[in-house]
Scaffold this active site. Structure first.
Site, PDB file in Angstrom:
ATOM      1  N   ARG A   1      13.449  11.345  -7.021  1.00 19.88           N
ATOM      2  CA  ARG A   1      12.335  12.042  -7.673  1.00 19.88           C
ATOM      3  C   ARG A   1      12.758  13.378  -8.249  1.00 19.88           C
ATOM      4  NH1 ARG A   1       7.932   9.436  -4.438  1.00 19.88           N
ATOM      5  NH2 ARG A   1       5.975  10.251  -5.218  1.00 19.88           N
TER       6      ARG A   1
ATOM      7  N   ARG B   1      -7.976   3.812  -4.721  1.00 20.61           N
ATOM      8  CA  ARG B   1      -7.039   3.025  -3.897  1.00 20.61           C
ATOM      9  C   ARG B   1      -7.440   3.039  -2.417  1.00 20.61           C
ATOM     10  NH1 ARG B   1      -0.776   4.365  -4.032  1.00 20.61           N
ATOM     11  NH2 ARG B   1      -1.561   6.465  -3.737  1.00 20.61           N
TER      12      ARG B   1
ATOM     13  N   ARG C   1      -5.811   7.267   1.387  1.00 24.00           N
ATOM     14  CA  ARG C   1      -4.793   8.274   1.686  1.00 24.00           C
ATOM     15  C   ARG C   1      -5.356   9.667   1.424  1.00 24.00           C
ATOM     16  NH1 ARG C   1       0.689   6.217  -1.242  1.00 24.00           N
ATOM     17  NH2 ARG C   1       0.802   8.427  -1.751  1.00 24.00           N
TER      18      ARG C   1
ATOM     19  N   ARG D   1      -0.279  15.981  -7.663  1.00 24.71           N
ATOM     20  CA  ARG D   1       0.870  15.065  -7.623  1.00 24.71           C
ATOM     21  C   ARG D   1       1.306  14.690  -9.036  1.00 24.71           C
ATOM     22  NH1 ARG D   1      -1.718  10.577  -4.345  1.00 24.71           N
ATOM     23  NH2 ARG D   1       0.200   9.415  -4.699  1.00 24.71           N
TER      24      ARG D   1
HETATM   25  P1  AP5 Z   1       0.467   1.568  -6.177  1.00 24.01           P
HETATM   26  O1  AP5 Z   1       1.296   0.350  -6.334  1.00 24.01           O
HETATM   27  O2  AP5 Z   1       0.097   1.999  -4.803  1.00 24.01           O
HETATM   28  O3  AP5 Z   1       1.126   2.781  -7.011  1.00 24.01           O
HETATM   29  P2  AP5 Z   1       2.401   3.671  -6.705  1.00 24.01           P
HETATM   30  O4  AP5 Z   1       3.085   3.908  -8.022  1.00 24.01           O
HETATM   31  O5  AP5 Z   1       3.214   3.082  -5.617  1.00 24.01           O
HETATM   32  O6  AP5 Z   1       1.656   4.996  -6.288  1.00 24.01           O
HETATM   33  P3  AP5 Z   1       1.876   6.001  -5.067  1.00 24.01           P
HETATM   34  O7  AP5 Z   1       0.697   6.920  -5.123  1.00 24.01           O
HETATM   35  O8  AP5 Z   1       2.111   5.283  -3.769  1.00 24.01           O
HETATM   36  O9  AP5 Z   1       3.156   6.701  -5.501  1.00 24.01           O
HETATM   37  P4  AP5 Z   1       3.571   8.095  -5.152  1.00 24.01           P
HETATM   38  O10 AP5 Z   1       4.887   8.050  -5.804  1.00 24.01           O
HETATM   39  O11 AP5 Z   1       2.749   9.236  -5.520  1.00 24.01           O
HETATM   40  O12 AP5 Z   1       3.435   8.141  -3.560  1.00 24.01           O
HETATM   41  P5  AP5 Z   1       4.510   7.990  -2.418  1.00 24.01           P
HETATM   42  O13 AP5 Z   1       3.873   7.248  -1.321  1.00 24.01           O
HETATM   43  O14 AP5 Z   1       5.806   7.514  -2.961  1.00 24.01           O
HETATM   44  O15 AP5 Z   1      -0.853   1.371  -7.060  1.00 24.01           O
HETATM   45  C1  AP5 Z   1      -1.841   2.389  -7.169  1.00 24.01           C
HETATM   46  C2  AP5 Z   1      -3.228   1.725  -7.271  1.00 24.01           C
HETATM   47  O16 AP5 Z   1      -3.324   0.968  -8.480  1.00 24.01           O
HETATM   48  C3  AP5 Z   1      -3.517   0.738  -6.137  1.00 24.01           C
HETATM   49  O17 AP5 Z   1      -4.889   0.803  -5.840  1.00 24.01           O
HETATM   50  C4  AP5 Z   1      -3.161  -0.635  -6.752  1.00 24.01           C
HETATM   51  O18 AP5 Z   1      -3.900  -1.662  -6.152  1.00 24.01           O
HETATM   52  C5  AP5 Z   1      -3.537  -0.427  -8.219  1.00 24.01           C
HETATM   53  N1  AP5 Z   1      -2.689  -1.155  -9.147  1.00 24.01           N
HETATM   54  C6  AP5 Z   1      -1.324  -1.257  -9.117  1.00 24.01           C
HETATM   55  N2  AP5 Z   1      -0.872  -1.962 -10.163  1.00 24.01           N
HETATM   56  C7  AP5 Z   1      -1.976  -2.316 -10.893  1.00 24.01           C
HETATM   57  C8  AP5 Z   1      -2.155  -3.036 -12.114  1.00 24.01           C
HETATM   58  N3  AP5 Z   1      -1.116  -3.515 -12.813  1.00 24.01           N
HETATM   59  N4  AP5 Z   1      -3.417  -3.196 -12.583  1.00 24.01           N
HETATM   60  C9  AP5 Z   1      -4.478  -2.684 -11.897  1.00 24.01           C
HETATM   61  N5  AP5 Z   1      -4.382  -1.999 -10.740  1.00 24.01           N
HETATM   62  C10 AP5 Z   1      -3.134  -1.804 -10.242  1.00 24.01           C
HETATM   63  O19 AP5 Z   1       4.733   9.513  -1.994  1.00 24.01           O
HETATM   64  C11 AP5 Z   1       3.761  10.245  -1.272  1.00 24.01           C
HETATM   65  C12 AP5 Z   1       4.284  11.631  -0.981  1.00 24.01           C
HETATM   66  O20 AP5 Z   1       5.487  11.555  -0.179  1.00 24.01           O
HETATM   67  C13 AP5 Z   1       4.707  12.461  -2.201  1.00 24.01           C
HETATM   68  O21 AP5 Z   1       3.617  13.123  -2.795  1.00 24.01           O
HETATM   69  C14 AP5 Z   1       5.722  13.441  -1.573  1.00 24.01           C
HETATM   70  O22 AP5 Z   1       5.058  14.458  -0.865  1.00 24.01           O
HETATM   71  C15 AP5 Z   1       6.436  12.544  -0.562  1.00 24.01           C
HETATM   72  N6  AP5 Z   1       7.616  11.876  -1.135  1.00 24.01           N
HETATM   73  C16 AP5 Z   1       7.799  10.537  -1.284  1.00 24.01           C
HETATM   74  N7  AP5 Z   1       8.994  10.279  -1.848  1.00 24.01           N
HETATM   75  C17 AP5 Z   1       9.584  11.485  -2.052  1.00 24.01           C
HETATM   76  C18 AP5 Z   1      10.822  11.888  -2.645  1.00 24.01           C
HETATM   77  N8  AP5 Z   1      11.701  10.971  -3.114  1.00 24.01           N
HETATM   78  N9  AP5 Z   1      11.101  13.202  -2.717  1.00 24.01           N
HETATM   79  C19 AP5 Z   1      10.230  14.133  -2.235  1.00 24.01           C
HETATM   80  N10 AP5 Z   1       9.033  13.828  -1.685  1.00 24.01           N
HETATM   81  C20 AP5 Z   1       8.719  12.516  -1.602  1.00 24.01           C
END
Ligand code: AP5
Length: 217
Positions: free
Chosen positions: A85, A124, A157, A168
């Site tokens: 990221r 979500r 969440r 975010r």
């Molecule tokens: P979903 O598939 O859940 O989307 P996503 O891209 O995985 O979204 P996230 O919010 O999980 O990603 P994120 O990167 O912010 O969070 P993460 O957990 O990695 O889909 C979203 C919604 O849309 C769902 O309801 C789904 O059903 C729907 N949907 C999906 N596809 C669809 C379609 N085609 N059509 C219709 N509906 C659809 O990170 C959380 C936190 O962790 C970060 O904020 C940060 O604090 C920390 N973190 C994680 N990784 C790192 C890193 N590498 N470095 C630093 N901090 C980090």
């Protein structure tokens, strides 16, 4: 198959990673899920990460890189979901994969407009036990608030609340979007329309990856 899922919050990285994991028996490594697991188990990493996650900020690179190095040990096929990221995370991944002689096959870039992403995030609901994700507008469970598979309660969440979700998306623009150019230069970028139907997105990912890997479908 060795893939990075790159894209803004709510773009569908986790949804697609789970589909590919089940279909191809590759391991989804989601840094968000690993952090949430550490938090719920009360580990030192989980405690440190918590304050960043709750306000939608990135967890410091040093913590994330150490966590991913641990997760990648002994794995030769993976989908990295939400990592890297930042540019330092991408450089650390390059170094690690070079040492392991495991080059990336593709980086999938999910494209979607901010307003659509906000609508998705705030609608979500997830199963905290399995990580299965629903959306009250586009992919509702059969019974509101209940998981189709195990019948357990679904949750929202904390970081999907409107103001945190907006932050975010700002953080993505400020700290993660630079990776698009970083990976474009490698010739491994596959761009997909994240607003298409789930099965259409899966198809676009697979055709892009197959093209890069020289596989005829
Ligand atoms: P979903 O598939 O859940 O989307 P996503 O891209 O995985 O979204 P996230 O919010 O999980 O990603 P994120 O990167 O912010 O969070 P993460 O957990 O990695 O889909 C979203 C919604 O849309 C769902 O309801 C789904 O059903 C729907 N949907 C999906 N596809 C669809 C379609 N085609 N059509 C219709 N509906 C659809 O990170 C959380 C936190 O962790 C970060 O904020 C940060 O604090 C920390 N973190 C994680 N990784 C790192 C890193 N590498 N470095 C630093 N901090 C980090």
């Amino acid at each position: 198959m060795r893939i990075v899922m790159l894209g803004p919050p709510g773009a569908g990285k986790g949804t697609q990673a789970q589909i590919l994991e089940q279909r191809f028996n590759v391991w989804q490594i989601s840094t968000g899920d690993l952090l949430r697991m550490n938090r719920s188990e009360g580990t030192p990493l989980g405690k440190q990460a918590s304050e960043y996650m709750d306000r939608g900020a990135l967890v410091p690179d040093s913590l994330i890189i150490a966590m991913v190095e641990g997760a990648l040990g002994g794995v030769d096929s993976f989908i990295l979901d939400g990592f890297p990221r930042t540019v330092p995370q991408a450089q650390a991944l390059d170094t690690l994969l070079e040492q392991l002689a495991l080059p990336l096959d593709a980086v999938i870039l999910f494209q979607a407009a901010r307003e659509d992403l906000l609508a998705r995030l705030t609608a979500r609901w997830i199963n905290p036990r399995t990580g299965r994700s629903y959306n009250t507008i586009t992919m509702p469970p059969r019974t509101p608030g209940i998981d189709d598979d195990d019948g357990g309660p679904l949750e929202q969440r904390v970081d999907d609340q409107l103001e945190t979700a907006k932050n975010r998306l700002d953080v993505y623009e400020a700290q993660t979007a630079a990776l698009i150019e970083y990976y474009r230069g490698s010739g491994k970028l596959v761009e997909v329309d994240a607003l298409a139907e789930v099965s259409v997105v899966t198809h676009a990912i697979l055709s892009g990856v197959q093209k890069l890997m020289g596989v005829v479908s």
